[in-house]
Design a protein around this motif. Structure first.
Motif, PDB file in Angstrom:
ATOM      1  N   PHE A 254      64.842  47.662  12.502  1.00  0.00           N
ATOM      2  CA  PHE A 254      65.966  48.643  11.973  1.00  0.00           C
ATOM      3  C   PHE A 254      65.522  48.609  10.175  1.00  0.00           C
ATOM      4  CE2 PHE A 254      68.015  44.429  11.790  1.00  0.00           C
ATOM      5  CZ  PHE A 254      68.531  44.390  10.790  1.00  0.00           C
ATOM      6  N   PRO A 255      65.828  49.806   9.703  1.00  0.00           N
ATOM      7  CA  PRO A 255      66.569  50.976   9.754  1.00  0.00           C
ATOM      8  C   PRO A 255      65.607  51.837  11.255  1.00  0.00           C
ATOM      9  CG  PRO A 255      65.576  51.560   7.964  1.00  0.00           C
ATOM     10  CD  PRO A 255      65.346  50.045   8.083  1.00  0.00           C
ATOM     11  N   SER A 256      66.102  52.452  11.833  1.00  0.00           N
ATOM     12  CA  SER A 256      65.912  53.464  12.915  1.00  0.00           C
ATOM     13  C   SER A 256      64.497  54.346  12.235  1.00  0.00           C
ATOM     14  CB  SER A 256      66.697  54.021  13.661  1.00  0.00           C
ATOM     15  OG  SER A 256      66.328  54.977  14.567  1.00  0.00           O
TER      16      SER A 256
ATOM     17  N   PRO B  54      68.159  55.966   8.373  1.00  0.00           N
ATOM     18  CA  PRO B  54      69.040  54.575   8.435  1.00  0.00           C
ATOM     19  C   PRO B  54      70.723  54.761   9.007  1.00  0.00           C
ATOM     20  CG  PRO B  54      68.790  55.376   6.258  1.00  0.00           C
ATOM     21  CD  PRO B  54      67.822  56.265   7.048  1.00  0.00           C
ATOM     22  N   ASN B  55      70.927  56.132   8.901  1.00  0.00           N
ATOM     23  CA  ASN B  55      72.423  56.628   9.426  1.00  0.00           C
ATOM     24  C   ASN B  55      72.433  57.022  10.855  1.00  0.00           C
ATOM     25  OD1 ASN B  55      73.354  55.739   6.922  1.00  0.00           O
ATOM     26  ND2 ASN B  55      72.580  57.799   6.235  1.00  0.00           N
TER      27      ASN B  55
ATOM     28  N   ASN C 244      70.037  50.209  14.818  1.00  0.00           N
ATOM     29  CA  ASN C 244      69.906  50.653  13.821  1.00  0.00           C
ATOM     30  C   ASN C 244      70.612  49.582  12.659  1.00  0.00           C
ATOM     31  OD1 ASN C 244      68.754  52.434  11.994  1.00  0.00           O
ATOM     32  ND2 ASN C 244      70.060  54.181  12.171  1.00  0.00           N
ATOM     33  N   GLY C 245      70.800  48.407  13.055  1.00  0.00           N
ATOM     34  CA  GLY C 245      71.281  47.486  12.103  1.00  0.00           C
ATOM     35  C   GLY C 245      72.896  47.283  12.055  1.00  0.00           C
ATOM     36  N   ASN C 246      73.410  47.978  13.068  1.00  0.00           N
ATOM     37  CA  ASN C 246      75.030  47.897  12.832  1.00  0.00           C
ATOM     38  C   ASN C 246      75.521  46.401  13.306  1.00  0.00           C
ATOM     39  OD1 ASN C 246      76.193  50.836  12.250  1.00  0.00           O
ATOM     40  ND2 ASN C 246      74.493  51.128  13.673  1.00  0.00           N
TER      41      ASN C 246
END
Length: 339
Positions: free
Chosen positions: A52-54, A58-59, A156-158
């Protein structure tokens, strides 16, 4: 029916937040056993193994679903030649085997109509309502990106602490999954191995998938939904206890390869898609981590692929409009295949 279970680490993480798990009581189903946890062409993985980010930004919250373009839908629609429809979901009830501690129960009531009474009215109205009690990861199901991660980090890093709530996730929930309309591909691994059903723990590698597809004259394209037929779903009716004790399935390498093909979802006629018991009991559900967390590829479990396999189908129009349950991380589904 009593079976030995090992607590799932993902479930334990959620239960730590939510508190004591609900006790299903006398109506508890047989529990799944032998497990410890349940655009453009995709870019290459980031250097150094970063995930990540994807690659979609990133969002981003929909992962490989970005690849479902109108052109892909039209391509898939052209596969419909016979008008033949297949339901891929299985019936779900109180006795459906489920990953521990999950269960599902429907309770039917006739409110305010006691002892054969009716709703006060000249036309003698009678009606029934139903109440669902249980978990949404029972039977045929969709895994959202909020279902399984790596060290409390999801797609995505959530971070779990930022979006995981007992009242529902605030990101990555099933309500945000776009409609899944695409080309479906069936890989008949039972046919490839010349057997009615693969055995529990039997591993399907990337090489196995490639060889089976070559023999069956089908290839994966970007944006496809891939379903793997092992024959295991028949155990739901023949021997539910055996169905829940293990399953054939893919390994981590096969998950990596499938994600690399740009598929939007990977499913199987098993309850966890991956081979259980795990080849290495200290490395569990790596395929889920690779597909969901690292690549934004949805997982479809307990797909009833028997009719498709019996009819020799290799490609079809795949349609899924999941229940838009706000904040849910899984959903009971009934996808449709059309030929």
């Amino acid at each position: 029916m009593r079976v030995t279970t090992v607590a799932a680490s993902a479930a334990l993480m959620l239960l730590t937040v939510a508190g004591q798990a609900h006790e299903p009581g006398d109506h508890a189903p047989m529990q799944i056993a032998q497990a410890q946890a349940p655009g453009a062409a995709p870019a290459a993985p980031a250097a150094g193994g970063n995930w990540f980010p994807s690659k979609y930004g990133p969002n981003d919250t929909i992962g490989a679903m970005n690849l479902l373009t109108p052109q892909k839908v039209l391509e898939a629609a052209r596969l419909v030649q016979r008008g033949q429809v297949y339901a891929l979901g299985v019936p779900v009830g109180r006795e459906t085997p489920a990953y521990p501690p999950r269960f599902a129960a429907v309770t039917v009531m006739m409110p305010d109509q006691f002892a054969g009474g009716i709703v006060p009215s000249e036309n003698k109205v009678s009606y029934a309502d139903d109440m669902f009690t249980g978990w949404l990861g029972v039977g045929s199901q969709l895994d959202s990106f909020a279902h399984l991660g790596i060290d409390n980090t999801f797609y995505n890093g959530n971070k779990a602490a930022d979006f995981m709530r007992t009242t529902g996730v605030t990101k990555l929930g099933v309500e945000s999954v776009p409609p899944m309309v695409s080309r479906g591909v069936l890989v008949n691994m039972a046919k490839a191995r010349n057997k009615e059903m693969l055995d529990e723990g039997e591993i399907i590698t990337a090489d196995d998938l490639r060889a089976a597809m070559q023999a069956q004259g089908v290839a994966i394209r970007q944006g496809d939904v891939v379903l793997i037929h092992t024959g295991w779903v028949a155990m739901l009716e023949r021997d539910p206890a055996r169905f829940g004790r293990g399953e054939p399935g893919i390994d981590a390498g096969a998950a990596e390869w499938l994600a690399g093909q740009g598929v939007v979802a990977v499913g199987a006629d098993t309850w966890g898609v991956e081979a259980v018991p795990f080849k290495n009991p200290n490395r569990i559900w790596e395929g889920h981590q690779i597909l969901l967390a690292k690549n934004g590829v949805h997982i479809l479990e307990v797909m009833d692929t028997r009719a498709l396999a019996r009819d020799g189908a290799t490609e079809f129009l795949f349609v899924l409009g999941q229940p838009r349950l706000k904040g849910a991380v899984q959903a009971i589904i009934n996808p449709i295949a059309i030929r």
